[in-house]
Design an enzyme around this catalytic site. Structure first.
Site, mmCIF file in Angstrom:
data_model
loop_
_atom_site.group_PDB
_atom_site.id
_atom_site.type_symbol
_atom_site.label_atom_id
_atom_site.label_comp_id
_atom_site.label_asym_id
_atom_site.label_seq_id
_atom_site.Cartn_x
_atom_site.Cartn_y
_atom_site.Cartn_z
ATOM 1 N N GLY A 142 -4.185 -4.259 -4.434
ATOM 2 C CA GLY A 142 -5.166 -3.228 -4.771
ATOM 3 C C GLY A 142 -4.403 -1.977 -5.160
ATOM 4 O O GLY A 142 -3.854 -1.301 -4.302
ATOM 5 N N HIS A 143 -4.318 -1.698 -6.432
ATOM 6 C CA HIS A 143 -3.542 -0.547 -6.893
ATOM 7 C C HIS A 143 -4.489 0.560 -7.349
ATOM 8 O O HIS A 143 -5.232 0.406 -8.299
ATOM 9 C CB HIS A 143 -2.598 -0.967 -8.029
ATOM 10 N N GLN A 198 2.053 -5.973 -3.109
ATOM 11 C CA GLN A 198 2.348 -6.050 -1.666
ATOM 12 C C GLN A 198 3.674 -5.332 -1.366
ATOM 13 O O GLN A 198 4.018 -4.428 -2.106
ATOM 14 C CB GLN A 198 2.370 -7.503 -1.173
ATOM 15 N N LYS A 234 2.266 2.195 -5.133
ATOM 16 C CA LYS A 234 2.975 1.744 -6.341
ATOM 17 C C LYS A 234 2.164 1.992 -7.611
ATOM 18 O O LYS A 234 2.712 2.320 -8.648
ATOM 19 C CB LYS A 234 3.273 0.240 -6.255
ATOM 20 N N ASP A 258 0.811 -1.223 0.000
ATOM 21 C CA ASP A 258 0.000 0.000 0.000
ATOM 22 C C ASP A 258 0.844 1.273 0.000
ATOM 23 O O ASP A 258 0.424 2.307 0.517
ATOM 24 C CB ASP A 258 -0.959 0.033 1.208
HETATM 25 P P1 IMP Z 1 -2.874 -12.786 1.615
HETATM 26 O O1 IMP Z 1 -1.909 -12.239 0.628
HETATM 27 O O2 IMP Z 1 -4.307 -12.507 1.260
HETATM 28 O O3 IMP Z 1 -2.626 -14.224 1.931
HETATM 29 O O4 IMP Z 1 -2.658 -11.997 3.017
HETATM 30 C C1 IMP Z 1 -1.459 -12.144 3.761
HETATM 31 C C2 IMP Z 1 -1.039 -10.825 4.375
HETATM 32 O O5 IMP Z 1 -0.649 -9.924 3.338
HETATM 33 C C3 IMP Z 1 -2.133 -10.116 5.145
HETATM 34 O O6 IMP Z 1 -1.548 -9.413 6.220
HETATM 35 C C4 IMP Z 1 -2.698 -9.132 4.141
HETATM 36 O O7 IMP Z 1 -3.306 -8.024 4.756
HETATM 37 C C5 IMP Z 1 -1.422 -8.732 3.436
HETATM 38 N N1 IMP Z 1 -1.648 -8.244 2.065
HETATM 39 C C6 IMP Z 1 -1.938 -8.971 0.965
HETATM 40 N N2 IMP Z 1 -2.056 -8.185 -0.117
HETATM 41 C C7 IMP Z 1 -1.832 -6.933 0.305
HETATM 42 C C8 IMP Z 1 -1.758 -5.674 -0.374
HETATM 43 O O8 IMP Z 1 -1.932 -5.551 -1.584
HETATM 44 N N3 IMP Z 1 -1.476 -4.600 0.414
HETATM 45 C C9 IMP Z 1 -1.226 -4.707 1.742
HETATM 46 N N4 IMP Z 1 -1.257 -5.860 2.402
HETATM 47 C C10 IMP Z 1 -1.558 -6.969 1.698
#
Ligand code: IMP
Length: 422
Positions: A41-42, A225, A17, A14
């Protein structure tokens, strides 16, 4: 001159990017996603209009730019179709610009159910995943039982794979998680209907990347991420299930490591994270609430409130090392406009140099005076107040990485470009 530029989140995701990739896309012929899935989520704001992308590379809004989804991405077909259709309604010719690697492992409906069932079972120790099935999809990939995009070209082969996968996952769902199970025929029919719609975009992405290189074109590799959500280098187990760090740009796309010319780290002017796990500089009181409010810190994918805290130079130093950042882009600088004092974590107590251990670390802060005026939308170094410049310079000297861009608002125009990247 840089040709292949990797753009990565240097904190917990977040960092903004999407906007930076979108902006830099003006200098390239292609954009590549190489890891993650629709957990990302971009958010892009172009001429005041907001678009949130989850799976599509953020370059997609630029006509004629080839957008590639590399083998390292886990692909949810229903989500991809939905995202394409939304953009098509806005007049974006997605299908002619998008190429998808056949080697992408698919995120299937049972992965979503498994993700949610696991989180429920972990109770207090939950990871706080996005609930999109990302972890279970990567597990299948490593277990060598994934259904990959290319498998859909042969319905009989797909049928066998689906049967095998469902036997296994339905057994786990029913007997271990006491959850509902999935019907073979329904998934088979739905997936093949999606395949008809999406398979025309299948491509050999490593070959395309190589062709771009031979023509002397430039490419952007768009991370999802952030560094500390990396499965190996992050705050395990509170991480995502892919490698989010620089090396992944190569393994997740087929780009040879010698062809990476520049690694741009994106960092917020403070820190945020969603989900559980260590966060040394987290502010849980009114200061944290102020950052949530001023920074609109709610997840673009799940809408969850983000945890907020001060800039952590110790963690960032580690991120700079792991990713070999060539330069940094600092985003959301304007969110700090109203603070009297701004803190930077410059060390951790008891000589700790990382936060990977079981015991929480406590930051040691250095205070800097706030600039106390609006820098929202500022687009040149000269227009920045001295105290804002001092903040940037201090961070640069702590990290020993040049800050090459500063973002002062959501629009493309709200950017200070200090050094050229291409
Ligand atoms: P997962 O990727 O859904 O398995 O989540 C694993 C961890 O990564 C959790 O803490 C999510 O909140 C975090 N996470 C996954 N995608 C994002 C992102 O795009 N931005 C911020 N955190 C993320």
């Amino acid at each position: 001159m840089a040709k292949n530029v990797v753009v990565l989140g240097s904190q917990w995701g977040d960092e903004g990017k999407g906007k930076i990739v979108d902006l830099l896309t003006e200098c390239v012929q292609g954009v590549v996603r190489f890891q993650g899935g629709h957990n990302a989520g971009h958010t892009l704001v172009v001429n005041g209009e907001k678009t949130i992308l989850h799976l599509l590379p953020s370059g997609i809004l630029h006509k004629g730019v080839e957008c590639m989804i590399g083998n390292g991405v886990v692909l949810s077909l229903p989500e991809l179709k939905k995202e394409i259709e939304v953009l098509e309604q806005q007049g974006v010719a997605v299908r002619s610009q998008l190429k998808i690697s056949g080697a992408c492992a698919l995120v299937m409906p049972y992965h979503v159910a498994l993700d949610l069932a696991r989180e429920t079972k972990r109770g207090q120790r939950l990871i706080g995943t996005t609930g999109r099935g990302i972890g279970p999809a990567y597990e299948d990939k490593v277990a060598r039982r994934s259904i990959r995009f290319t498998d859909l070209l042969d319905p009989e082969h797909f049928s066998d794979l689906l049967q095998e996968n469902l036997d296994y996952h339905n057994f786990m769902l029913k007997n271990y998680f006491m959850a509902s199970i999935f019907d073979y025929t329904q998934i088979y029919d739905e997936t093949l209907a999606l395949a008809d719609n999406l398979l025309p975009m299948i491509a050999d992405v490593p070959l395309l990347i190589s062709a771009h290189r031979e023509k002397g074109y430039s490419l952007l590799f768009e991370g999802a991420q952030g560094t500390f959500l990396d499965i190996d280098h992050g705050t395990y187990p509170y991480v995502t299930s892919s490698n989010t760090t620089a090396g992944s740009a190569c393994t997740g796309s087929g780009l040879g490591p010698r062809y990476v010319d520049y690694v741009l780290g994106i960092t917020k002017a403070y820190t945020t994270r969603v989900g559980s796990g260590p966060f040394p500089t987290e502010l849980t009181g009114p200061l944290g609430d102020a950052l949530v409010e001023l920074g609109h810190e709610f997840g673009a994918t799940t809408g969850r409130k983000r945890r907020c805290g001060w800039f952590d130079a110790v963690a960032m130093k580690r991120a700079a090392q792991i990713n070999s950042f060539s330069g940094l882009c600092m985003t959301k600088m304007d969110v700090l406009d109203t603070f009297d004092t701004i803190q930077i974590a410059v060390a951790y107590e008891k000589g700790a140099d990382n936060f990977y251990g079981r015991a929480p670390v406590k930051p040691i802060y250095e205070s800097m005076p706030g600039w106390k005026c609006s820098i929202a939308g500022v687009d040149s170094w000269a227009k920045l107040p001295d105290k804002a410049k001092a903040y940037l310079k201090r961070i640069e000297s702590l990290l020993e990485v040049p800050i090459v861009m500063v973002s002062t608002g959501p629009d493309r125009k709200h950017t200070i470009q200090l050094e050229p990247i291409f």
